[in-house]
Design a protein around this motif. Structure first.
Motif, short mmCIF file in Angstrom:
data_model
loop_
_atom_site.label_atom_id
_atom_site.label_comp_id
_atom_site.label_asym_id
_atom_site.label_seq_id
_atom_site.Cartn_x
_atom_site.Cartn_y
_atom_site.Cartn_z
N VAL A 36 -11.87 27.59 -13.02
CA VAL A 36 -11.62 26.19 -13.38
C VAL A 36 -12.36 25.84 -14.68
O VAL A 36 -13.59 25.94 -14.77
N TYR A 37 -11.58 25.47 -15.68
CA TYR A 37 -12.15 24.99 -16.94
C TYR A 37 -12.26 23.48 -16.87
O TYR A 37 -11.27 22.79 -16.60
N ARG A 38 -13.45 22.98 -17.10
CA ARG A 38 -13.61 21.51 -17.22
C ARG A 38 -13.81 21.23 -18.70
O ARG A 38 -14.83 21.58 -19.29
N GLY A 39 -12.81 20.56 -19.26
CA GLY A 39 -12.84 20.32 -20.69
C GLY A 39 -12.09 21.43 -21.40
O GLY A 39 -12.01 22.55 -20.91
N ARG A 40 -11.50 21.09 -22.51
CA ARG A 40 -10.74 22.08 -23.25
C ARG A 40 -11.04 21.95 -24.74
O ARG A 40 -11.79 21.08 -25.16
N VAL A 41 -10.41 22.83 -25.50
CA VAL A 41 -10.60 22.88 -26.95
C VAL A 41 -9.34 22.28 -27.59
O VAL A 41 -8.23 22.56 -27.15
N HIS A 42 -9.53 21.41 -28.56
CA HIS A 42 -8.39 20.73 -29.19
C HIS A 42 -8.24 21.11 -30.66
O HIS A 42 -9.23 21.41 -31.33
N LEU A 43 -7.02 20.99 -31.16
CA LEU A 43 -6.80 21.15 -32.60
C LEU A 43 -7.56 20.08 -33.37
O LEU A 43 -8.11 20.34 -34.44
N TYR A 44 -7.62 18.87 -32.82
CA TYR A 44 -8.19 17.75 -33.58
C TYR A 44 -9.69 17.85 -33.79
O TYR A 44 -10.27 17.07 -34.54
N GLU A 45 -10.32 18.81 -33.12
CA GLU A 45 -11.74 19.06 -33.38
C GLU A 45 -11.90 20.04 -34.55
O GLU A 45 -13.02 20.47 -34.85
N GLY A 46 -10.79 20.40 -35.16
CA GLY A 46 -10.84 21.33 -36.28
C GLY A 46 -10.67 22.77 -35.86
O GLY A 46 -10.97 23.69 -36.63
N ASN A 47 -10.20 22.99 -34.63
CA ASN A 47 -10.02 24.35 -34.13
C ASN A 47 -8.65 24.91 -34.49
O ASN A 47 -7.71 24.16 -34.72
N THR A 48 -8.55 26.23 -34.48
CA THR A 48 -7.27 26.89 -34.72
C THR A 48 -6.48 26.96 -33.41
O THR A 48 -7.04 26.79 -32.32
N ALA A 49 -5.20 27.26 -33.53
CA ALA A 49 -4.36 27.45 -32.34
C ALA A 49 -4.92 28.60 -31.50
O ALA A 49 -4.86 28.57 -30.26
#
Ligand code: HPA
Length: 268
Positions: free
Chosen positions: A79-92
């Protein structure tokens, strides 16, 4: 072997060291879904994703950035709580590393959850909606530059598994479904953009999920997508959406939507 595959394999090996192996399914809990975790089962162990290779730190309020092993009856969930978004400057690639890591850890099913704006006036704020399909408006693809031993021209018909949606409808008879439009954000949409999305066939709008669903299909996983409608989309109410409203709606509904997920897991 490509970078994405190698890096997911490395993270999965460390996951097995820290949390054990034998996972049946993975669940990604998005904004506002934090309270759902207690309904899923018993958290056996949990670490910060930042302790694993390839995961950037998550900084948005309401996003925990942890990954845990949860015992749900005789199923083991990652279970992942929280994820990584593009809008934080991350790549796909970074956005989809968690899903690819889960695939490398043996998960055949991924449940992607999110907070979304509803474009259908009949959607209940605080209620879950099954994602039936998506429109990827991020301009990005997690498959670009990546191979996974499978075809890079990923078939996305029935990406949101009809089998899993039928299981969810057994748990929550009459649950609505809808097409999710995934945008980059982090600004909310203008009313004119919402009008455009409606003519495109969107029922839900948000800033996540679509890239993870594509990556999951690329890895051969079955996908269930569930949106929690935290607000009606821009232009449908006097005030327009706010991040606080999104968090509040999530906090009010976490337990109920967590039970829905557990019901699906029990039927897998
Ligand atoms: N728009 C985009 N993303 C969202 C919204 C919205 O209205 N609500 C929750 N996430």
């Amino acid at each position: 072997m490509t970078n994405a595959q190698r890096s997911a394999g490395e993270a999965a090996a460390q996951l097995a060291d820290r949390l054990g192996g034998d996972f049946d399914a993975t669940v990604v809990l998005g904004t506002g879904w934090d309270d759902a975790v207690a309904q899923l089962g018993e958290v056996e162990a949990q670490i910060s994703t930042a302790e694993l290779p390839g995961f950037p730190a998550s900084r948005v309020e309401g996003h925990g950035g942890t990954v845990g092993a949860v015992a749900a009856g005789d199923r083991r969930l990652l279970v992942y709580r929280g994820r990584v978004h593009l809008y934080e400057g991350n790549t796909a690639a970074a956005v989809t590393h968690g899903v690819r890591t889960a695939a490398a850890a043996g998960c055949g099913v991924v449940v992607l959850t999110n907070a979304a704006g509803g474009l259908q006036p009949h959607y209940r704020v605080g209620g879950p909606v099954l994602i039936s399909d998506h429109i990827n408006l991020t301009g990005a693809s997690p498959v670009e530059g990546t191979e996974w031993g499978t075809d890079r021209f990923v078939n996305l018909v029935d990406s949101y598994s009809p089998r899993l949606r039928a299981l969810a409808a057994e748990v929550a008879p009459g649950i609505s479904d809808g097409v999710y439009a995934g945008l980059r954000g982090p600004h909310f949409e203008t009313p004119a953009e919402i009008a455009m999305l409606r003519t495109m066939g969107a029922d839900l709008v948000g800033m996540s999920t679509v890239l993870e669903a594509i990556a999951a299909r690329h890895c051969g996983m079955e996908v269930l997508g569930v949106s929690l409608v935290t607000n009606l989309a821009a232009g449908m109410t006097d005030e327009g959406p706010s991040h606080q409203e999104v968090l509040d709606a999530g906090a009010a509904s976490g337990v109920a939507v967590g039970r829905l997920l557990r019901g699906v897991i029990d039927r897998l």
